[in-house]
Design a protein around this motif. Structure first.
Motif, PDB file in Angstrom:
ATOM      1  N   GLY A 133       0.799  -1.210   0.000  1.00  0.00           N
ATOM      2  CA  GLY A 133       0.000   0.000   0.000  1.00  0.00           C
ATOM      3  C   GLY A 133       0.835   1.265   0.000  1.00  0.00           C
ATOM      4  N   LEU A 134       2.001   1.230   0.661  1.00  0.00           N
ATOM      5  CA  LEU A 134       2.860   2.420   0.671  1.00  0.00           C
ATOM      6  C   LEU A 134       3.349   2.766  -0.733  1.00  0.00           C
ATOM      7  CD1 LEU A 134       5.079   2.057   3.874  1.00  0.00           C
ATOM      8  CD2 LEU A 134       3.114   3.552   3.507  1.00  0.00           C
ATOM      9  N   ALA A 135       3.559   1.742  -1.555  1.00  0.00           N
ATOM     10  CA  ALA A 135       4.014   2.008  -2.924  1.00  0.00           C
ATOM     11  C   ALA A 135       2.963   2.770  -3.721  1.00  0.00           C
ATOM     12  CB  ALA A 135       4.357   0.686  -3.623  1.00  0.00           C
ATOM     13  N   TYR A 136       1.685   2.562  -3.418  1.00  0.00           N
ATOM     14  CA  TYR A 136       0.615   3.279  -4.101  1.00  0.00           C
ATOM     15  C   TYR A 136       0.273   4.595  -3.407  1.00  0.00           C
ATOM     16  CZ  TYR A 136      -0.328  -0.851  -6.937  1.00  0.00           C
ATOM     17  OH  TYR A 136      -0.223  -1.887  -7.836  1.00  0.00           O
ATOM     18  N   TYR A 137       0.557   4.675  -2.124  1.00  0.00           N
ATOM     19  CA  TYR A 137       0.161   5.856  -1.347  1.00  0.00           C
ATOM     20  C   TYR A 137       1.194   6.984  -1.439  1.00  0.00           C
ATOM     21  CZ  TYR A 137      -1.137   8.732   2.665  1.00  0.00           C
ATOM     22  OH  TYR A 137      -1.489   9.783   3.475  1.00  0.00           O
ATOM     23  N   CYS A 138       2.477   6.646  -1.323  1.00  0.00           N
ATOM     24  CA  CYS A 138       3.524   7.674  -1.282  1.00  0.00           C
ATOM     25  C   CYS A 138       3.869   8.148  -2.696  1.00  0.00           C
ATOM     26  CB  CYS A 138       4.773   7.130  -0.594  1.00  0.00           C
ATOM     27  SG  CYS A 138       4.510   6.698   1.132  1.00  0.00           S
ATOM     28  N   LYS A 139       4.244   9.411  -2.799  1.00  0.00           N
ATOM     29  CA  LYS A 139       4.568  10.005  -4.094  1.00  0.00           C
ATOM     30  C   LYS A 139       6.061   9.997  -4.387  1.00  0.00           C
ATOM     31  CE  LYS A 139       0.538  13.065  -3.982  1.00  0.00           C
ATOM     32  NZ  LYS A 139       0.041  14.467  -4.014  1.00  0.00           N
ATOM     33  N   LYS A 140       6.903   9.927  -3.349  1.00  0.00           N
ATOM     34  CA  LYS A 140       8.345   9.929  -3.554  1.00  0.00           C
ATOM     35  C   LYS A 140       8.796   8.595  -4.137  1.00  0.00           C
ATOM     36  CE  LYS A 140       9.251  13.212   0.185  1.00  0.00           C
ATOM     37  NZ  LYS A 140       9.971  13.457   1.469  1.00  0.00           N
ATOM     38  N   MET A 141       9.640   8.696  -5.189  1.00  0.00           N
ATOM     39  CA  MET A 141      10.033   7.494  -5.903  1.00  0.00           C
ATOM     40  C   MET A 141      10.841   6.542  -5.023  1.00  0.00           C
ATOM     41  SD  MET A 141       9.838   5.633  -8.496  1.00  0.00           S
ATOM     42  CE  MET A 141       8.927   6.791  -9.534  1.00  0.00           C
ATOM     43  N   TRP A 142      11.727   7.085  -4.178  1.00  0.00           N
ATOM     44  CA  TRP A 142      12.556   6.203  -3.354  1.00  0.00           C
ATOM     45  C   TRP A 142      11.704   5.426  -2.355  1.00  0.00           C
ATOM     46  CZ3 TRP A 142      13.009   6.378   1.943  1.00  0.00           C
ATOM     47  CH2 TRP A 142      12.563   7.533   2.581  1.00  0.00           C
ATOM     48  N   VAL A 143      10.612   6.039  -1.883  1.00  0.00           N
ATOM     49  CA  VAL A 143       9.715   5.339  -0.965  1.00  0.00           C
ATOM     50  C   VAL A 143       8.983   4.231  -1.717  1.00  0.00           C
ATOM     51  CG1 VAL A 143       7.757   5.570   0.599  1.00  0.00           C
ATOM     52  CG2 VAL A 143       9.457   7.387   0.468  1.00  0.00           C
ATOM     53  N   LYS A 144       8.552   4.525  -2.952  1.00  0.00           N
ATOM     54  CA  LYS A 144       7.871   3.509  -3.754  1.00  0.00           C
ATOM     55  C   LYS A 144       8.780   2.300  -4.002  1.00  0.00           C
ATOM     56  CE  LYS A 144       4.757   6.600  -6.338  1.00  0.00           C
ATOM     57  NZ  LYS A 144       3.504   5.911  -6.012  1.00  0.00           N
ATOM     58  N   VAL A 145      10.025   2.579  -4.389  1.00  0.00           N
ATOM     59  CA  VAL A 145      10.965   1.492  -4.667  1.00  0.00           C
ATOM     60  C   VAL A 145      11.217   0.673  -3.405  1.00  0.00           C
ATOM     61  CG1 VAL A 145      13.327   0.941  -5.356  1.00  0.00           C
ATOM     62  CG2 VAL A 145      12.050   2.725  -6.576  1.00  0.00           C
ATOM     63  N   LEU A 146      11.416   1.374  -2.287  1.00  0.00           N
ATOM     64  CA  LEU A 146      11.649   0.668  -1.026  1.00  0.00           C
ATOM     65  C   LEU A 146      10.437  -0.172  -0.637  1.00  0.00           C
ATOM     66  CD1 LEU A 146      13.487   0.224   1.428  1.00  0.00           C
ATOM     67  CD2 LEU A 146      12.425   2.235   2.480  1.00  0.00           C
ATOM     68  N   ALA A 147       9.233   0.386  -0.808  1.00  0.00           N
ATOM     69  CA  ALA A 147       8.020  -0.343  -0.449  1.00  0.00           C
ATOM     70  C   ALA A 147       7.844  -1.577  -1.331  1.00  0.00           C
ATOM     71  CB  ALA A 147       6.802   0.567  -0.560  1.00  0.00           C
ATOM     72  N   ILE A 148       8.132  -1.455  -2.618  1.00  0.00           N
ATOM     73  CA  ILE A 148       8.029  -2.602  -3.522  1.00  0.00           C
ATOM     74  C   ILE A 148       9.030  -3.677  -3.122  1.00  0.00           C
ATOM     75  CG2 ILE A 148       8.388  -3.378  -5.896  1.00  0.00           C
ATOM     76  CD1 ILE A 148       7.290  -0.647  -6.811  1.00  0.00           C
ATOM     77  N   GLY A 149      10.249  -3.250  -2.778  1.00  0.00           N
ATOM     78  CA  GLY A 149      11.255  -4.211  -2.342  1.00  0.00           C
ATOM     79  C   GLY A 149      10.845  -4.937  -1.062  1.00  0.00           C
TER      80      GLY A 149
END
Length: 529
Positions: A294-310
């Motif tokens: 959910g964080l990957a869809y919620y956060c707008k910062k790319m590094w947060v998305k990548v970290l959440a996906i990982g």
């Protein structure tokens, strides 16, 4: 580097698969559904379903009772605030808090606040329980610390209300009614079928005690900052446990021989981390992996998305390494629920990832195909789930099918600790490996019916809460609500194959997350300043 990456074989293959998907029948079907949905009858039914109001003093007798109770507590608080004892305690506490507030601990306490610290303690339930039970030599503390935490939260909520610092809202929900109804039915069954009163009381406590976390967390989360602390603390707890599980798989942590059958020798280990059980470990990851996604869809910062996906991929991989078939099924259901609400492409991604896992890890395919062999049927009928379920049903029908065999008497942890029936060649104690069937055996058809009503009521009001959240460019709160609800659905599926709710922290996490979803839909409040 960017050009090399874009021209790599892997990227070209992924882009080609993406093109095939968008040109295929599955994507076309989903596009037609999406185009027809805004003007469909289902959309009108859904909108009407979601606008149903929550309990208020105008439409609910229960809410009026809660309001009257609140006014009484506030009057008691007003009287206490004027007392000499209160003023003396306040005078003593002020210099102590000033002295303690200058250090690191004081700054941490000021940052989180009392509510935040209580929510963090709840989120850290599993590691705290493991540490207290294994590192503190006093066994008595390990058996009561979670009750002390619950009492501390209750005392804080009560004091906060008495001092008129709690939100003005009543915080009464229809789920409260379902919970109270099930708790009342359980009390009746405990009194009706109790040949051993102490065991019946212990069994009743194990069933209903952790339901009270819903009442407490509903009133403990007062604003978005509290919710963010709770959500973040849950993930901060789950990530190291998933990492530890992957480490266990790499080093092939030793496991009991009973965790795999003789035909599954290719399974080198099953990860369990702090939980001590691969099945509970799998269920824990089913609950929290969607929250990371959910964080990957919620956060707008790319590094947060990548970290959440990982992190999501790591949790899913760790769930695979538990080799818990029930957890795999729960994870599949969680992904489907998540995908239906947020991104239906994930269903195709799950299928591809599942096929890849079957090819890359042959022991997964062997464990799944073993389900369809004669050896599995023979083992299950000899000492597996089938014989356990059959034994439980026989006990139920030999007693009173409507009232049950008795709380704490068979199929769960309390019965395993108090073996009151003599074991023979044809009878032995064991976990039922099905929480619904365990509830049926102990509480009869009446208990199971009201438990199912509770779960359905909770699910319906969580869906209503999700429908009331926002999903747009500026506020994507719905993503967080769906993430928690998807994990909860996966756990409910897993409960059909294991006694998941026999584990205190799993019940505490489950009902706390249900309370957090209700907050997002009905009580959400942004902190001022």
């Amino acid at each position: 580097m960017k050009a090399i990456f874009q021209n790599s074989l892997l990227v070209r293959a992924v882009l080609r698969l993406r093109e095939w998907y968008h040109e295929g029948a599955i994507a076309g079907f989903f596009r037609k559904v999406a185009n027809a949905y805004p003007d469909s009858r289902f959309r009108r039914i859904w909108d009407g379903f979601c606008v149903t109001p929550i309990c208020t003093a105008d439409n609910s007798r229960y809410a009026r009772v809660i309001a009257a109770l609140r006014r009484f507590v506030e009057r008691v608080g007003d009287a206490a605030a004027q007392s000499m004892i209160y003023r003396l305690c306040l005078a003593i506490w002020k210099p102590i808090s000033t002295f303690l507030g200058g250090g690191v601990i004081g700054r941490v306490c000021r940052f989180f606040g009392v509510r935040g610290l209580l929510l963090v303690c709840l989120a850290m339930y599993l590691p705290l329980d493991y540490f207290i039970r294994n590192c503190i030599p006093i066994a008595f503390i390990g058996s009561i610390w979670d009750e002390c935490l619950m009492l501390a939260v209750f005392a804080y909520v009560l004091w906060h209300t008495a001092m008129r610092r709690a939100p003005l809202g009543l915080r009464a929900t229809p789920v409260d009614t379902y919970l109270l109804l099930f708790i009342g039915v359980g009390f009746f069954l405990m009194c009706a079928v109790s040949p051993y009163p102490s065991i019946a009381l212990d069994g009743y406590r194990a069933v209903v005690q952790y339901l009270f976390w819903f009442f407490l967390v509903t009133r403990l989360i007062e604003d978005d900052r509290d919710f963010a602390i709770f959500y973040g603390a849950l993930l901060a707890m789950a990530v190291p446990i998933a990492l530890h599980g992957i480490y266990q798989y790499i080093v092939a942590a030793p496991i009991p021989a009973g965790w795999v059958s003789q035909t599954e020798e290719s399974v080198r280990t099953r990860v369990y981390s702090l939980t001590g059980s691969p099945n509970i470990m799998g269920s824990l990851l089913v609950l929290f992996a969607p929250m990371a996604a959910g964080l990957a869809y919620y956060c707008k910062k790319m590094w947060v998305k990548v970290l959440a996906i990982g992190v999501t991929g790591m949790m899913c991989l760790c769930c695979i390494f538990t080799f818990s078939k029930g957890a795999w099924g729960g994870l599949a259901v969680a992904v489907i629920v998540f995908a239906i609400f947020l991104d239906r492409r994930l269903i195709a991604l799950m299928a591809v990832a599942g096929a890849g896992a079957l090819i890359a890890i042959p022991s997964i395919a062997n464990r799944i195909t073993y389900l369809f062999t004669a050896d599995y049927m023979e083992a299950s009928q000899r000492a597996g789930r089938m014989v356990r379920w059959e034994t439980g049903l026989n006990l139920l029908h030999e007693s009173n099918p409507w009232l049950g065999f008795g709380l704490g008497r068979f199929g769960g942890a309390v019965a395993m600790q108090n073996k009151i029936i003599e074991e023979t060649d044809t009878f032995e104690y064991f976990y039922m490996d099905n929480y619904y069937l365990k509830t049926l055996v102990e509480m009869g058809y009446i208990g199971l019916i009201f438990f199912i009503v509770l779960l359905i009521g909770m699910a319906l009001w969580c869906l209503r809460s999700i429908g009331r959240t926002n999903f747009n460019q500026t506020d994507r709160t719905r993503v967080l609500a769906v993430s928690m609800f998807a994990g909860m659905c996966g756990v409910l599926v897993h409960c059909y194959f294991e006694n998941i709710f026999e584990v205190p922290y799993m019940m505490a996490y489950f009902w706390s997350m249900a309370a957090a979803i209700m907050y997002l839909g009905y009580f959400r409040k942004k902190r001022k300043g």
